[in-house]
Design a protein around this motif. Sequence first.
Motif, PDB file in Angstrom:
ATOM      1  N   ASP A 128      15.907 -32.538  11.302  1.00  0.00           N
ATOM      2  CA  ASP A 128      15.891 -32.749  12.748  1.00  0.00           C
ATOM      3  C   ASP A 128      16.804 -31.745  13.449  1.00  0.00           C
ATOM      4  OD1 ASP A 128      15.133 -34.333  15.149  1.00  0.00           O
ATOM      5  OD2 ASP A 128      17.275 -34.830  15.152  1.00  0.00           O
ATOM      6  N   LYS A 129      17.993 -31.529  12.884  1.00  0.00           N
ATOM      7  CA  LYS A 129      18.916 -30.555  13.474  1.00  0.00           C
ATOM      8  C   LYS A 129      18.352 -29.142  13.397  1.00  0.00           C
ATOM      9  CE  LYS A 129      23.148 -33.174  12.853  1.00  0.00           C
ATOM     10  NZ  LYS A 129      24.469 -33.227  12.225  1.00  0.00           N
ATOM     11  N   LEU A 130      17.701 -28.819  12.280  1.00  0.00           N
ATOM     12  CA  LEU A 130      17.081 -27.500  12.148  1.00  0.00           C
ATOM     13  C   LEU A 130      15.971 -27.321  13.180  1.00  0.00           C
ATOM     14  CD1 LEU A 130      16.697 -24.811  10.674  1.00  0.00           C
ATOM     15  CD2 LEU A 130      15.182 -26.017   9.083  1.00  0.00           C
ATOM     16  N   MET A 131      15.161 -28.363  13.370  1.00  0.00           N
ATOM     17  CA  MET A 131      14.084 -28.297  14.353  1.00  0.00           C
ATOM     18  C   MET A 131      14.647 -28.040  15.758  1.00  0.00           C
ATOM     19  SD  MET A 131      11.364 -31.237  15.487  1.00  0.00           S
ATOM     20  CE  MET A 131      12.654 -32.192  16.281  1.00  0.00           C
ATOM     21  N   ARG A 132      15.715 -28.733  16.099  1.00  0.00           N
ATOM     22  CA  ARG A 132      16.328 -28.544  17.419  1.00  0.00           C
ATOM     23  C   ARG A 132      16.903 -27.137  17.580  1.00  0.00           C
ATOM     24  NH1 ARG A 132      17.981 -33.934  19.742  1.00  0.00           N
ATOM     25  NH2 ARG A 132      17.114 -35.435  18.295  1.00  0.00           N
ATOM     26  N   LEU A 133      17.340 -26.552  16.484  1.00  0.00           N
ATOM     27  CA  LEU A 133      17.922 -25.218  16.523  1.00  0.00           C
ATOM     28  C   LEU A 133      16.848 -24.157  16.727  1.00  0.00           C
ATOM     29  CD1 LEU A 133      20.456 -23.413  16.084  1.00  0.00           C
ATOM     30  CD2 LEU A 133      19.819 -23.381  13.662  1.00  0.00           C
ATOM     31  N   VAL A 134      15.710 -24.298  16.047  1.00  0.00           N
ATOM     32  CA  VAL A 134      14.704 -23.230  16.075  1.00  0.00           C
ATOM     33  C   VAL A 134      13.613 -23.401  17.115  1.00  0.00           C
ATOM     34  CG1 VAL A 134      15.105 -22.650  13.670  1.00  0.00           C
ATOM     35  CG2 VAL A 134      13.290 -24.259  14.247  1.00  0.00           C
ATOM     36  N   GLU A 135      13.448 -24.624  17.634  1.00  0.00           N
ATOM     37  CA  GLU A 135      12.434 -24.839  18.671  1.00  0.00           C
ATOM     38  C   GLU A 135      13.097 -24.812  20.031  1.00  0.00           C
ATOM     39  OE1 GLU A 135      10.154 -28.358  17.974  1.00  0.00           O
ATOM     40  OE2 GLU A 135       9.100 -27.466  16.286  1.00  0.00           O
ATOM     41  N   PRO A 136      12.788 -23.801  20.821  1.00  0.00           N
ATOM     42  CA  PRO A 136      13.435 -23.703  22.135  1.00  0.00           C
ATOM     43  C   PRO A 136      13.003 -24.838  23.054  1.00  0.00           C
ATOM     44  CG  PRO A 136      11.641 -22.138  21.990  1.00  0.00           C
ATOM     45  CD  PRO A 136      11.785 -22.765  20.616  1.00  0.00           C
ATOM     46  N   GLU A 137      13.923 -25.254  23.881  1.00  0.00           N
ATOM     47  CA  GLU A 137      13.613 -26.258  24.882  1.00  0.00           C
ATOM     48  C   GLU A 137      13.284 -25.528  26.183  1.00  0.00           C
ATOM     49  OE1 GLU A 137      15.939 -29.826  27.108  1.00  0.00           O
ATOM     50  OE2 GLU A 137      16.176 -29.672  24.939  1.00  0.00           O
ATOM     51  N   ILE A 138      12.026 -25.480  26.507  1.00  0.00           N
ATOM     52  CA  ILE A 138      11.564 -24.746  27.687  1.00  0.00           C
ATOM     53  C   ILE A 138      11.230 -25.768  28.773  1.00  0.00           C
ATOM     54  CG2 ILE A 138       9.858 -23.148  28.619  1.00  0.00           C
ATOM     55  CD1 ILE A 138       9.527 -22.117  25.703  1.00  0.00           C
ATOM     56  N   PRO A 139      12.025 -25.782  29.835  1.00  0.00           N
ATOM     57  CA  PRO A 139      11.780 -26.772  30.889  1.00  0.00           C
ATOM     58  C   PRO A 139      10.504 -26.463  31.650  1.00  0.00           C
ATOM     59  CG  PRO A 139      13.511 -25.267  31.539  1.00  0.00           C
ATOM     60  CD  PRO A 139      13.147 -24.918  30.123  1.00  0.00           C
ATOM     61  N   ASP A 140       9.857 -27.533  32.140  1.00  0.00           N
ATOM     62  CA  ASP A 140       8.689 -27.357  32.990  1.00  0.00           C
ATOM     63  C   ASP A 140       9.156 -26.724  34.302  1.00  0.00           C
ATOM     64  OD1 ASP A 140       7.073 -28.527  31.093  1.00  0.00           O
ATOM     65  OD2 ASP A 140       7.291 -30.532  31.932  1.00  0.00           O
ATOM     66  N   ALA A 141       8.370 -25.816  34.817  1.00  0.00           N
ATOM     67  CA  ALA A 141       8.723 -25.090  36.025  1.00  0.00           C
ATOM     68  C   ALA A 141       9.305 -25.952  37.028  1.00  0.00           C
ATOM     69  CB  ALA A 141       7.522 -24.372  36.609  1.00  0.00           C
ATOM     70  N   GLY A 162      19.662 -38.335   4.969  1.00  0.00           N
ATOM     71  CA  GLY A 162      20.375 -37.057   5.060  1.00  0.00           C
ATOM     72  C   GLY A 162      19.425 -35.896   5.287  1.00  0.00           C
ATOM     73  N   TRP A 163      18.316 -35.875   4.529  1.00  0.00           N
ATOM     74  CA  TRP A 163      17.333 -34.802   4.717  1.00  0.00           C
ATOM     75  C   TRP A 163      16.684 -34.893   6.094  1.00  0.00           C
ATOM     76  CZ3 TRP A 163      16.918 -30.420   2.386  1.00  0.00           C
ATOM     77  CH2 TRP A 163      17.369 -30.283   1.082  1.00  0.00           C
ATOM     78  N   GLN A 164      16.355 -36.100   6.531  1.00  0.00           N
ATOM     79  CA  GLN A 164      15.742 -36.258   7.853  1.00  0.00           C
ATOM     80  C   GLN A 164      16.670 -35.742   8.944  1.00  0.00           C
ATOM     81  OE1 GLN A 164      14.819 -40.431   7.917  1.00  0.00           O
ATOM     82  NE2 GLN A 164      12.739 -40.100   7.179  1.00  0.00           N
ATOM     83  N   GLU A 165      17.938 -36.082   8.841  1.00  0.00           N
ATOM     84  CA  GLU A 165      18.903 -35.625   9.843  1.00  0.00           C
ATOM     85  C   GLU A 165      19.046 -34.107   9.818  1.00  0.00           C
ATOM     86  OE1 GLU A 165      23.625 -36.063  10.910  1.00  0.00           O
ATOM     87  OE2 GLU A 165      22.684 -37.638   9.744  1.00  0.00           O
TER      88      GLU A 165
END
Length: 69
Positions: free
Chosen positions: A56-69, A50-53
């Motif tokens: 993981d969701k928090l990480m996905r929320l706060v770390e932007p997904e920046i595509p390679d050019a 439960g904590w891992q999940e």
Amino acid sequence: MKYTDQFDDPNLPGEMVTTVWLREVSTGTDMRITQEGIPAVIPAEMCYLGWQESLDKLMRLVEPEIPDA
């Protein structure tokens, strides 16, 4: 930070205490979590999962997904 909680289900009695410590380290933040008073019918590995999940969701929320050019 410390907080308490309990289940609404009478088959899961008692009060659970969760304590979270956050400490700044050179590579980011060190986090330690303890939980006490978890009903015996809940397997310990379910708490870890439960904590891992959640983290993981928090990480996905706060770390932007920046595509390679």
